[in-house]
Structure formats: structure tokens, C-alpha cells
Design a protein around this motif. Sequence first.
Motif, mmCIF file in Angstrom:
data_model
loop_
_atom_site.group_PDB
_atom_site.id
_atom_site.type_symbol
_atom_site.label_atom_id
_atom_site.label_comp_id
_atom_site.label_asym_id
_atom_site.label_seq_id
_atom_site.Cartn_x
_atom_site.Cartn_y
_atom_site.Cartn_z
ATOM 1 N N LEU A 1 -73.342 -107.202 129.134
ATOM 2 C CA LEU A 1 -74.485 -108.112 129.269
ATOM 3 C C LEU A 1 -75.684 -107.452 128.579
ATOM 4 O O LEU A 1 -75.963 -106.279 128.814
ATOM 5 C CB LEU A 1 -74.803 -108.359 130.743
ATOM 6 N N ILE A 2 -76.367 -108.220 127.756
ATOM 7 C CA ILE A 2 -77.505 -107.703 126.983
ATOM 8 C C ILE A 2 -78.741 -108.523 127.322
ATOM 9 O O ILE A 2 -78.722 -109.749 127.217
ATOM 10 C CB ILE A 2 -77.213 -107.810 125.472
ATOM 11 N N VAL A 3 -79.798 -107.828 127.729
ATOM 12 C CA VAL A 3 -81.071 -108.488 128.022
ATOM 13 C C VAL A 3 -82.157 -107.722 127.266
ATOM 14 O O VAL A 3 -82.809 -106.820 127.808
ATOM 15 C CB VAL A 3 -81.364 -108.532 129.542
ATOM 16 N N LEU A 4 -82.318 -108.074 125.996
ATOM 17 C CA LEU A 4 -83.248 -107.345 125.131
ATOM 18 C C LEU A 4 -84.687 -107.331 125.657
ATOM 19 O O LEU A 4 -85.319 -106.268 125.652
ATOM 20 C CB LEU A 4 -83.206 -107.905 123.711
ATOM 21 N N PRO A 5 -85.244 -108.470 126.127
ATOM 22 C CA PRO A 5 -86.644 -108.446 126.558
ATOM 23 C C PRO A 5 -86.933 -107.470 127.704
ATOM 24 O O PRO A 5 -88.048 -106.979 127.837
ATOM 25 C CB PRO A 5 -86.924 -109.885 127.010
ATOM 26 N N GLU A 6 -85.912 -107.183 128.513
ATOM 27 C CA GLU A 6 -86.104 -106.275 129.653
ATOM 28 C C GLU A 6 -85.512 -104.883 129.390
ATOM 29 O O GLU A 6 -85.538 -104.031 130.269
ATOM 30 C CB GLU A 6 -85.498 -106.882 130.923
ATOM 31 N N ARG A 7 -84.957 -104.676 128.179
ATOM 32 C CA ARG A 7 -84.366 -103.390 127.800
ATOM 33 C C ARG A 7 -83.232 -102.988 128.746
ATOM 34 O O ARG A 7 -83.145 -101.850 129.198
ATOM 35 C CB ARG A 7 -85.440 -102.298 127.716
ATOM 36 N N ALA B 1 -82.005 -114.073 128.279
ATOM 37 C CA ALA B 1 -83.458 -113.905 128.210
ATOM 38 C C ALA B 1 -83.976 -113.051 129.359
ATOM 39 O O ALA B 1 -84.975 -112.353 129.215
ATOM 40 C CB ALA B 1 -84.150 -115.264 128.215
ATOM 41 N N THR B 2 -83.302 -113.098 130.515
ATOM 42 C CA THR B 2 -83.741 -112.329 131.681
ATOM 43 C C THR B 2 -82.522 -111.788 132.422
ATOM 44 O O THR B 2 -81.415 -112.328 132.306
ATOM 45 C CB THR B 2 -84.553 -113.186 132.681
ATOM 46 N N THR B 3 -82.767 -110.753 133.209
ATOM 47 C CA THR B 3 -81.678 -110.217 134.031
ATOM 48 C C THR B 3 -81.287 -111.203 135.124
ATOM 49 O O THR B 3 -80.131 -111.237 135.539
ATOM 50 C CB THR B 3 -82.062 -108.860 134.651
ATOM 51 N N GLY B 4 -82.226 -112.012 135.563
ATOM 52 C CA GLY B 4 -81.891 -113.056 136.532
ATOM 53 C C GLY B 4 -80.899 -114.052 135.948
ATOM 54 O O GLY B 4 -79.930 -114.444 136.613
ATOM 55 N N ASN B 5 -81.129 -114.448 134.698
ATOM 56 C CA ASN B 5 -80.180 -115.338 134.014
ATOM 57 C C ASN B 5 -78.817 -114.675 133.867
ATOM 58 O O ASN B 5 -77.776 -115.312 134.064
ATOM 59 C CB ASN B 5 -80.670 -115.718 132.623
ATOM 60 N N ALA B 6 -78.805 -113.402 133.521
ATOM 61 C CA ALA B 6 -77.544 -112.663 133.350
ATOM 62 C C ALA B 6 -76.784 -112.602 134.664
ATOM 63 O O ALA B 6 -75.570 -112.813 134.698
ATOM 64 C CB ALA B 6 -77.831 -111.255 132.835
ATOM 65 N N TYR B 7 -77.497 -112.347 135.750
ATOM 66 C CA TYR B 7 -76.847 -112.268 137.068
ATOM 67 C C TYR B 7 -76.232 -113.617 137.423
ATOM 68 O O TYR B 7 -75.057 -113.705 137.798
ATOM 69 C CB TYR B 7 -77.850 -111.848 138.139
#
Length: 115
Positions: free
Chosen positions: A40-46, A19-25
Motif C-alpha cells: 500500500l502506497i500513500v505518497l501524501p502521508e509518506r 490519497a490517505t491512509t484512511g482510504n488505504a485502510y
Amino acid sequence: MFTNSERFAFDTRRHHAFATTGNAYDASQCDESIKTGDTLIVLPERVIAVAMTWPFAVTAEAGKLHSVAPPRKGETLADIARSLHVTTADFEHAAELARCLGFPLDSNLVPLLPA
């Protein structure tokens, strides 16, 4: 008829969506199912990124992830991939996915990537 080596001649790619790049990190730091080189894919932040110790975006937007430093004169994609302990295929796959989704790529990487 295909031989076994021809029939199974493919590369697998693992994708992880967040959902967020913070979550991905955070997940790339502590989720053992995420391996170096995974996408890693973060669609809401493109953002499309490559997982590693310091996950980095291949897109213009990086959010809470790292960006790749501008290449030094004469530096190739293979040189950068080797220094980050990933493969050129990891970069190329992430960039192709970003292009398919219409996400702008990191301008530092564009000259190094196949058209």
C-alpha cells in the motif's frame, strides 16, 4: 538459452496507491483485489504499508494504519512475518520501496531488515 523455469523465475508484486491512509485502510478491508501481502502506497502521508486484515506501515509514519509492535528479545523478521501471515519478502519489498522514496522506516523494524 533460458529454460521456462529460468525465464519465468520472478515474483510479482501488487501495489495500490491511495490519497490517505484512511482510504488505504478502508480499501484493504473491502476491496477484494487487495490481497494479504500487497504493498500500500500513500505518497501524501509518506507511508508504505503491507496489506492484511490489519494493514501495517513499515515507515515511521503510519497515519490511520497500524504499526508493528517492538520485537521481543530474539524475535526475527521471519517470526513477525509468520505471526502476521505475510512473508519476509513482503516486509523487505515495502521497506526497499520506502527507502527508494526517502521515507524513514519504522525504528522497530530497522534492526530486523537487511541493510
